[in-house]
Design a protein around this motif. Structure first.
Motif, PDB file in Angstrom:
ATOM      1  N   GLU A 241       0.087  -6.599  -8.436  1.00 33.95           N
ATOM      2  CA  GLU A 241      -1.122  -6.212  -9.157  1.00 33.95           C
ATOM      3  C   GLU A 241      -0.768  -5.185 -10.230  1.00 33.95           C
ATOM      4  O   GLU A 241       0.105  -4.338 -10.029  1.00 33.95           O
ATOM      5  CB  GLU A 241      -2.146  -5.607  -8.191  1.00 33.95           C
ATOM      6  N   PRO A 242      -1.452  -5.214 -11.373  1.00 32.77           N
ATOM      7  CA  PRO A 242      -1.125  -4.294 -12.454  1.00 32.77           C
ATOM      8  C   PRO A 242      -1.435  -2.827 -12.147  1.00 32.77           C
ATOM      9  O   PRO A 242      -0.731  -1.938 -12.616  1.00 32.77           O
ATOM     10  CB  PRO A 242      -1.959  -4.793 -13.633  1.00 32.77           C
ATOM     11  N   ALA A 243      -2.452  -2.567 -11.364  1.00 31.39           N
ATOM     12  CA  ALA A 243      -2.838  -1.180 -11.070  1.00 31.39           C
ATOM     13  C   ALA A 243      -2.290  -0.765  -9.702  1.00 31.39           C
ATOM     14  O   ALA A 243      -2.481  -1.482  -8.716  1.00 31.39           O
ATOM     15  CB  ALA A 243      -4.355  -1.041 -11.077  1.00 31.39           C
ATOM     16  N   PRO A 244      -1.601   0.379  -9.645  1.00 32.54           N
ATOM     17  CA  PRO A 244      -1.023   0.822  -8.372  1.00 32.54           C
ATOM     18  C   PRO A 244      -2.019   0.883  -7.216  1.00 32.54           C
ATOM     19  O   PRO A 244      -1.674   0.549  -6.080  1.00 32.54           O
ATOM     20  CB  PRO A 244      -0.470   2.210  -8.693  1.00 32.54           C
ATOM     21  N   HIS A 245      -3.272   1.255  -7.480  1.00 34.21           N
ATOM     22  CA  HIS A 245      -4.247   1.360  -6.387  1.00 34.21           C
ATOM     23  C   HIS A 245      -4.633  -0.008  -5.806  1.00 34.21           C
ATOM     24  O   HIS A 245      -5.280  -0.079  -4.772  1.00 34.21           O
ATOM     25  CB  HIS A 245      -5.500   2.135  -6.842  1.00 34.21           C
ATOM     26  N   GLU A 246      -4.209  -1.092  -6.467  1.00 39.22           N
ATOM     27  CA  GLU A 246      -4.505  -2.448  -5.992  1.00 39.22           C
ATOM     28  C   GLU A 246      -3.305  -3.098  -5.285  1.00 39.22           C
ATOM     29  O   GLU A 246      -3.347  -4.277  -4.958  1.00 39.22           O
ATOM     30  CB  GLU A 246      -4.930  -3.324  -7.168  1.00 39.22           C
ATOM     31  N   ARG A 247      -2.258  -2.353  -5.043  1.00 34.34           N
ATOM     32  CA  ARG A 247      -1.015  -2.928  -4.511  1.00 34.34           C
ATOM     33  C   ARG A 247      -0.892  -2.768  -2.991  1.00 34.34           C
ATOM     34  O   ARG A 247       0.154  -2.404  -2.471  1.00 34.34           O
ATOM     35  CB  ARG A 247       0.181  -2.290  -5.212  1.00 34.34           C
ATOM     36  N   ASP A 248      -1.944  -3.096  -2.276  1.00 34.76           N
ATOM     37  CA  ASP A 248      -1.919  -2.978  -0.816  1.00 34.76           C
ATOM     38  C   ASP A 248      -0.841  -3.872  -0.191  1.00 34.76           C
ATOM     39  O   ASP A 248      -0.131  -3.439   0.719  1.00 34.76           O
ATOM     40  CB  ASP A 248      -3.284  -3.326  -0.220  1.00 34.76           C
ATOM     41  N   ASP A 249      -0.734  -5.117  -0.654  1.00 35.12           N
ATOM     42  CA  ASP A 249       0.263  -6.040  -0.100  1.00 35.12           C
ATOM     43  C   ASP A 249       1.678  -5.507  -0.320  1.00 35.12           C
ATOM     44  O   ASP A 249       2.516  -5.568   0.574  1.00 35.12           O
ATOM     45  CB  ASP A 249       0.138  -7.430  -0.718  1.00 35.12           C
ATOM     46  N   MET A 250       1.927  -4.993  -1.507  1.00 33.24           N
ATOM     47  CA  MET A 250       3.240  -4.446  -1.815  1.00 33.24           C
ATOM     48  C   MET A 250       3.542  -3.241  -0.921  1.00 33.24           C
ATOM     49  O   MET A 250       4.646  -3.105  -0.400  1.00 33.24           O
ATOM     50  CB  MET A 250       3.324  -4.049  -3.291  1.00 33.24           C
ATOM     51  N   GLU A 251       2.552  -2.391  -0.744  1.00 33.99           N
ATOM     52  CA  GLU A 251       2.764  -1.205   0.086  1.00 33.99           C
ATOM     53  C   GLU A 251       3.046  -1.604   1.547  1.00 33.99           C
ATOM     54  O   GLU A 251       3.916  -1.013   2.188  1.00 33.99           O
ATOM     55  CB  GLU A 251       1.565  -0.272   0.028  1.00 33.99           C
ATOM     56  N   ARG A 252       2.356  -2.617   2.040  1.00 32.18           N
ATOM     57  CA  ARG A 252       2.616  -3.075   3.412  1.00 32.18           C
ATOM     58  C   ARG A 252       4.045  -3.600   3.535  1.00 32.18           C
ATOM     59  O   ARG A 252       4.708  -3.392   4.546  1.00 32.18           O
ATOM     60  CB  ARG A 252       1.622  -4.166   3.806  1.00 32.18           C
ATOM     61  N   ALA A 253       4.532  -4.282   2.500  1.00 31.61           N
ATOM     62  CA  ALA A 253       5.864  -4.886   2.549  1.00 31.61           C
ATOM     63  C   ALA A 253       6.989  -3.896   2.302  1.00 31.61           C
ATOM     64  O   ALA A 253       8.081  -4.036   2.854  1.00 31.61           O
ATOM     65  CB  ALA A 253       5.944  -6.031   1.539  1.00 31.61           C
ATOM     66  N   THR A 254       6.729  -2.878   1.458  1.00 31.00           N
ATOM     67  CA  THR A 254       7.824  -2.000   1.022  1.00 31.00           C
ATOM     68  C   THR A 254       7.609  -0.526   1.321  1.00 31.00           C
ATOM     69  O   THR A 254       8.548   0.260   1.230  1.00 31.00           O
ATOM     70  CB  THR A 254       8.043  -2.121  -0.503  1.00 31.00           C
ATOM     71  N   GLY A 255       6.365  -0.154   1.580  1.00 31.55           N
ATOM     72  CA  GLY A 255       6.062   1.269   1.730  1.00 31.55           C
ATOM     73  C   GLY A 255       5.850   1.957   0.393  1.00 31.55           C
ATOM     74  O   GLY A 255       5.672   3.167   0.327  1.00 31.55           O
ATOM     75  N   GLU A 256       5.874   1.202  -0.685  1.00 33.48           N
ATOM     76  CA  GLU A 256       5.754   1.739  -2.042  1.00 33.48           C
ATOM     77  C   GLU A 256       4.563   1.105  -2.760  1.00 33.48           C
ATOM     78  O   GLU A 256       4.218  -0.044  -2.508  1.00 33.48           O
ATOM     79  CB  GLU A 256       7.021   1.447  -2.860  1.00 33.48           C
ATOM     80  N   ARG A 257       3.988   1.854  -3.692  1.00 39.45           N
ATOM     81  CA  ARG A 257       2.942   1.317  -4.580  1.00 39.45           C
ATOM     82  C   ARG A 257       3.405   1.316  -6.039  1.00 39.45           C
ATOM     83  O   ARG A 257       2.716   0.801  -6.903  1.00 39.45           O
ATOM     84  CB  ARG A 257       1.660   2.152  -4.472  1.00 39.45           C
TER      85      ARG A 257
END
Length: 82
Positions: free
Chosen positions: A18-34
């Protein structure tokens, strides 16, 4: 970064996020990062932060090889036609 991973023969899969960091829930679940860029190595190690810092870490973890040298030469050659 993709170029360097290719040169070092490090297998990778690039994912769209997702372009906006606050929308990167999937990425955060996978990597721990936004924040991008982020690289997850085969052993699960997460490399995040500044792209140059990530590349420095990758260069410490993976050795250059004949493929790396050939890739550099081709990249220099291709830039002559830009």
């Amino acid at each position: 970064m993709r170029q360097r991973l290719t040169e070092l023969m490090v297998p990778f899969v690039a994912h769209q996020v997702e372009p906006a960091p606050h929308e990167r829930d999937d990425m955060e679940r996978a990597t721990g990062e936004r924040v991008i860029p982020v690289v997850v190595l085969e052993d699960g190690t997460v490399l995040g932060g500044d792209a140059d810092e990530i590349l420095d870490q990758i260069d410490r973890l993976y050795s250059e090889n004949d493929f790396t040298v050939a890739h550099h030469e081709r990249r220099v050659e291709a830039r002559q036609f830009e």
